[in-house]
Motif scaffolding. Structure first.
Motif, PDB file in Angstrom:
ATOM      1  N   ALA A  79       0.827  -1.205   0.000  1.00  0.00           N
ATOM      2  CA  ALA A  79       0.000   0.000   0.000  1.00  0.00           C
ATOM      3  C   ALA A  79       0.861   1.254   0.000  1.00  0.00           C
ATOM      4  O   ALA A  79       0.502   2.268  -0.621  1.00  0.00           O
ATOM      5  CB  ALA A  79      -0.926  -0.003   1.219  1.00  0.00           C
ATOM      6  N   ALA A  80       1.992   1.213   0.691  1.00  0.00           N
ATOM      7  CA  ALA A  80       2.892   2.368   0.718  1.00  0.00           C
ATOM      8  C   ALA A  80       3.420   2.675  -0.672  1.00  0.00           C
ATOM      9  O   ALA A  80       3.493   3.839  -1.084  1.00  0.00           O
ATOM     10  CB  ALA A  80       4.048   2.102   1.680  1.00  0.00           C
ATOM     11  N   LEU A  81       3.779   1.644  -1.404  1.00  0.00           N
ATOM     12  CA  LEU A  81       4.265   1.848  -2.767  1.00  0.00           C
ATOM     13  C   LEU A  81       3.172   2.457  -3.639  1.00  0.00           C
ATOM     14  O   LEU A  81       3.424   3.398  -4.403  1.00  0.00           O
ATOM     15  CB  LEU A  81       4.716   0.506  -3.351  1.00  0.00           C
ATOM     16  CG  LEU A  81       5.337   0.572  -4.737  1.00  0.00           C
ATOM     17  CD1 LEU A  81       6.731   1.167  -4.683  1.00  0.00           C
ATOM     18  CD2 LEU A  81       5.385  -0.815  -5.378  1.00  0.00           C
ATOM     19  N   GLU A  82       1.970   1.941  -3.524  1.00  0.00           N
ATOM     20  CA  GLU A  82       0.870   2.433  -4.358  1.00  0.00           C
ATOM     21  C   GLU A  82       0.484   3.865  -4.019  1.00  0.00           C
ATOM     22  O   GLU A  82       0.035   4.618  -4.899  1.00  0.00           O
ATOM     23  CB  GLU A  82      -0.342   1.516  -4.191  1.00  0.00           C
ATOM     24  CG  GLU A  82      -0.134   0.114  -4.746  1.00  0.00           C
ATOM     25  CD  GLU A  82      -1.332  -0.786  -4.490  1.00  0.00           C
ATOM     26  OE1 GLU A  82      -2.329  -0.300  -3.916  1.00  0.00           O
ATOM     27  OE2 GLU A  82      -1.269  -1.979  -4.851  1.00  0.00           O
ATOM     28  N   HIS A  83       0.649   4.262  -2.768  1.00  0.00           N
ATOM     29  CA  HIS A  83       0.197   5.580  -2.338  1.00  0.00           C
ATOM     30  C   HIS A  83       1.210   6.679  -2.621  1.00  0.00           C
ATOM     31  O   HIS A  83       0.858   7.862  -2.611  1.00  0.00           O
ATOM     32  CB  HIS A  83      -0.125   5.555  -0.842  1.00  0.00           C
ATOM     33  CG  HIS A  83      -0.888   6.755  -0.371  1.00  0.00           C
ATOM     34  ND1 HIS A  83      -2.154   7.062  -0.832  1.00  0.00           N
ATOM     35  CD2 HIS A  83      -0.564   7.740   0.505  1.00  0.00           C
ATOM     36  CE1 HIS A  83      -2.574   8.172  -0.255  1.00  0.00           C
ATOM     37  NE2 HIS A  83      -1.630   8.600   0.560  1.00  0.00           N
ATOM     38  N   ALA A  84       2.456   6.315  -2.883  1.00  0.00           N
ATOM     39  CA  ALA A  84       3.514   7.317  -3.068  1.00  0.00           C
ATOM     40  C   ALA A  84       3.336   8.073  -4.378  1.00  0.00           C
ATOM     41  O   ALA A  84       2.817   7.549  -5.365  1.00  0.00           O
ATOM     42  CB  ALA A  84       4.870   6.636  -3.042  1.00  0.00           C
ATOM     43  N   SER A  85       3.789   9.311  -4.374  1.00  0.00           N
ATOM     44  CA  SER A  85       3.752  10.118  -5.594  1.00  0.00           C
ATOM     45  C   SER A  85       4.996   9.921  -6.442  1.00  0.00           C
ATOM     46  O   SER A  85       4.968  10.107  -7.662  1.00  0.00           O
ATOM     47  CB  SER A  85       3.592  11.596  -5.238  1.00  0.00           C
ATOM     48  OG  SER A  85       4.506  11.983  -4.231  1.00  0.00           O
ATOM     49  N   VAL A  86       6.107   9.539  -5.815  1.00  0.00           N
ATOM     50  CA  VAL A  86       7.359   9.244  -6.519  1.00  0.00           C
ATOM     51  C   VAL A  86       7.910   7.957  -5.926  1.00  0.00           C
ATOM     52  O   VAL A  86       7.884   7.763  -4.703  1.00  0.00           O
ATOM     53  CB  VAL A  86       8.392  10.384  -6.361  1.00  0.00           C
ATOM     54  CG1 VAL A  86       9.675  10.046  -7.117  1.00  0.00           C
ATOM     55  CG2 VAL A  86       7.822  11.703  -6.855  1.00  0.00           C
ATOM     56  N   VAL A 101       8.995   9.093   2.502  1.00  0.00           N
ATOM     57  CA  VAL A 101       9.629  10.353   2.895  1.00  0.00           C
ATOM     58  C   VAL A 101       8.850  11.501   2.266  1.00  0.00           C
ATOM     59  O   VAL A 101       8.550  11.481   1.068  1.00  0.00           O
ATOM     60  CB  VAL A 101      11.096  10.414   2.425  1.00  0.00           C
ATOM     61  CG1 VAL A 101      11.784  11.657   2.993  1.00  0.00           C
ATOM     62  CG2 VAL A 101      11.863   9.157   2.824  1.00  0.00           C
ATOM     63  N   ARG A 102       8.525  12.500   3.078  1.00  0.00           N
ATOM     64  CA  ARG A 102       7.776  13.649   2.560  1.00  0.00           C
ATOM     65  C   ARG A 102       8.669  14.473   1.634  1.00  0.00           C
ATOM     66  O   ARG A 102       9.756  14.911   2.020  1.00  0.00           O
ATOM     67  CB  ARG A 102       7.296  14.528   3.718  1.00  0.00           C
ATOM     68  CG  ARG A 102       6.241  15.545   3.293  1.00  0.00           C
ATOM     69  CD  ARG A 102       6.021  16.601   4.373  1.00  0.00           C
ATOM     70  NE  ARG A 102       5.415  16.092   5.583  1.00  0.00           N
ATOM     71  CZ  ARG A 102       4.096  16.049   5.808  1.00  0.00           C
ATOM     72  NH1 ARG A 102       3.253  16.439   4.874  1.00  0.00           N
ATOM     73  NH2 ARG A 102       3.634  15.610   6.965  1.00  0.00           N
ATOM     74  N   ARG A 103       8.182  14.694   0.402  1.00  0.00           N
ATOM     75  CA  ARG A 103       8.940  15.475  -0.582  1.00  0.00           C
ATOM     76  C   ARG A 103       7.974  16.199  -1.510  1.00  0.00           C
ATOM     77  O   ARG A 103       7.027  15.605  -2.025  1.00  0.00           O
ATOM     78  CB  ARG A 103       9.855  14.589  -1.431  1.00  0.00           C
ATOM     79  CG  ARG A 103      11.084  14.076  -0.705  1.00  0.00           C
ATOM     80  CD  ARG A 103      12.024  13.375  -1.663  1.00  0.00           C
ATOM     81  NE  ARG A 103      13.202  12.873  -0.987  1.00  0.00           N
ATOM     82  CZ  ARG A 103      14.132  12.123  -1.556  1.00  0.00           C
ATOM     83  NH1 ARG A 103      13.999  11.783  -2.832  1.00  0.00           N
ATOM     84  NH2 ARG A 103      15.173  11.709  -0.874  1.00  0.00           N
ATOM     85  N   ASN A 104       8.274  17.472  -1.753  1.00  0.00           N
ATOM     86  CA  ASN A 104       7.539  18.259  -2.751  1.00  0.00           C
ATOM     87  C   ASN A 104       6.030  18.151  -2.586  1.00  0.00           C
ATOM     88  O   ASN A 104       5.274  18.075  -3.555  1.00  0.00           O
ATOM     89  CB  ASN A 104       7.934  17.827  -4.172  1.00  0.00           C
ATOM     90  CG  ASN A 104       9.380  18.125  -4.492  1.00  0.00           C
ATOM     91  OD1 ASN A 104       9.910  19.158  -4.074  1.00  0.00           O
ATOM     92  ND2 ASN A 104      10.026  17.232  -5.202  1.00  0.00           N
ATOM     93  N   GLY A 105       5.575  18.157  -1.350  1.00  0.00           N
ATOM     94  CA  GLY A 105       4.152  18.085  -1.083  1.00  0.00           C
ATOM     95  C   GLY A 105       3.549  16.715  -1.247  1.00  0.00           C
ATOM     96  O   GLY A 105       2.337  16.544  -1.093  1.00  0.00           O
TER      97      GLY A 105
END
Length: 283
Positions: A79-86, A101-105
Motif C-alpha cells: 500500500a505504501a508503494l501504491e500511495h507514493a507520488s514518486v 519520505v515527505r517530498r515536494n508536497g
C-alpha cells in the motif's frame, strides 16, 4: 522540507513513525531514537502507529506538518508503494516500499530492505564477487533479497517454494538481471543446489522452516531473515554444524541506516544504532 524538495535538515523539531499491524514488537523506535540522539537532533521523535494496509493512505494523508517520514512494515508495504507520488526504481522492481519520505508536497517511496540484505550479506566477509544463492521461500521478503543479491554481484539464484507460486518473485529476479531457477521445497535436486551455492537465504517463517532444517546442514553460509527469538531453528542447526550464520537483526539494522539518512539528510550513526539494537535484543 528543504529548498530542494528533499528531506528536512536537522533544524527544528521533526517526527517520524513506523506503520504496521501489529506494531508493538517493532524495534524501529529503538534504532531511530538512538540515531536522533547521536546526531544531536533535539526535539526529533519517533513513534509506533498501528495501521494496516487499508488504513495506510488515510494515516499518511493526515500526517502532521512535522512528520518527515514513515518506516513501513507488513502488511502495509504494498500500500505504501501504491500511495507514493514518486517511487525509487528498486522499490518499483521489488514491488513494495518500507520507507515513505515527505517530498515536494507528496511522498517518496523507497525500499531500504535492499540495503538491509546487502549489509547482511557483506557481514559474512568472505562472499565471492559473484555469489550463487538458494533462497527458501517466495513471499514478500524474497524480492528484496533478490535485489540485494543482484547488488552483491550475484547472477544465478535458485528459488525454492512450497507451492508452485514463485512466478512473481522469479519475474522480479529476472528483471534484476538474475538467472532464476525455480524448484519446489521437496524437489530432489534442492539439497545438491544448496551444497553448490555460496549462500543459503531463508525467508520461510517459523514454524514452517522447522520442517526444512535438514537442508540447512548442506549450506556453506546461512543468512536467515528471521531474528527473534534467536537462534532461529535454521540458525541453531547451522551454528551446531559450524556454518557461518547472519541473522535478520543485521538486515534490520542496515535497512534502518538508509531510512535515517533519508529522513534526516545526515549520515547514519551506525555504531550507536548497532549498540542500541544489541541492547534491545539482549545480545
Amino acid at each position: 522540507m528543504g529548498a530542494d524538495g528533499g528531506p528536512v535538515g536537522p533544524e527544528g523539531p521533526r517526527s517520524a513513525a513506523v506503520l504496521g499491524h501489529p506494531v508493538d514488537h517493532s524495534l524501529s523506535p529503538v534504532l531511530h531514537g538512538a540515531a536522533y540522539r547521536a546526531l544531536g537532533l533535539a526535539g526529533w521523535t519517533y513513534e509506533r502507529i498501528d495501521c494496516d494496509e487499508a488504513m495506510l493512505p488515510a494515516v499518511v494523508d493526515d500526517s502532521p506538518g512535522h512528520r518527515i517520514g514513515y518506516s513501513v512494515t507488513m502488511p502495509g508495504k504494498f500500500a505504501a508503494l501504491e500511495h507514493a507520488s514518486v517511487v525509487s526504481e528498486r522499490a518499483r522492481i521489488v514491488g513494495s516500499a518500507n520507507t515513505l519520505v515527505r517530498r515536494n508536497g507528496g511522498w517518496f517511496a523507497d525500499c531500504t530492505d535492499v540495503d538491509g540484505v546487502t549489509g547482511a550479506l557483506a557481514a559474512f566477509g568472505d562472499l565471492p564477487a559473484s555469489p550463487s544463492a538458494v533462497v527458501l521461500g517466495v513471499g514478500g521478503t524474497a524480492r528484496p533479497v533478490l535485489a540485494g543479491l543482484a547488488d552483491m554481484g550475484a547472477t544465478q539464484v535458485v528459488l525454492a517454494s512450497r507451492r508452485d507460486n514463485s512466478g512473481p518473485a522469479a519475474d522480479c529476479g529476472r528483471e534484476l538481471g538474475l538467472e532464476v531457477t525455480t524448484v519446489l521445497l521437496g524437489d530432489a535436486s534442492l539439497p545438491a543446489a544448496i551444497a553448490d551455492a555460496d549462500v543459503l537465504v531463508n525467508t520461510v517463517p517459523e514454524p514452517g522452516i522447522r520442517e526444512l532444517v535438514d537442508l540447512v546442514s548442506r549450506s556453506h553460509r546461512l543468512f536467515d531473515v528471521l531474528y527473534d527469538p534467536w537462534p532461529t531453528a535454521a540458525g541453531a542447526v547451522a551454528a551446531a554444524a559450524g556454518i557461518p550464520v547472519v541473522g535478520g537483526d543485521v538486515m534490520l539494522l542496515n535497512q534502518a541506516f538508509g531510512q535515517v539518512e533519508l529522513f534526516t539528510g545526515l549520515p547514519a550513526p551506525r555504531d550507536e544504532m548497532a549498540a542500541a539494537l544489541a541492547e534491545a535484543l539482549g545480545r
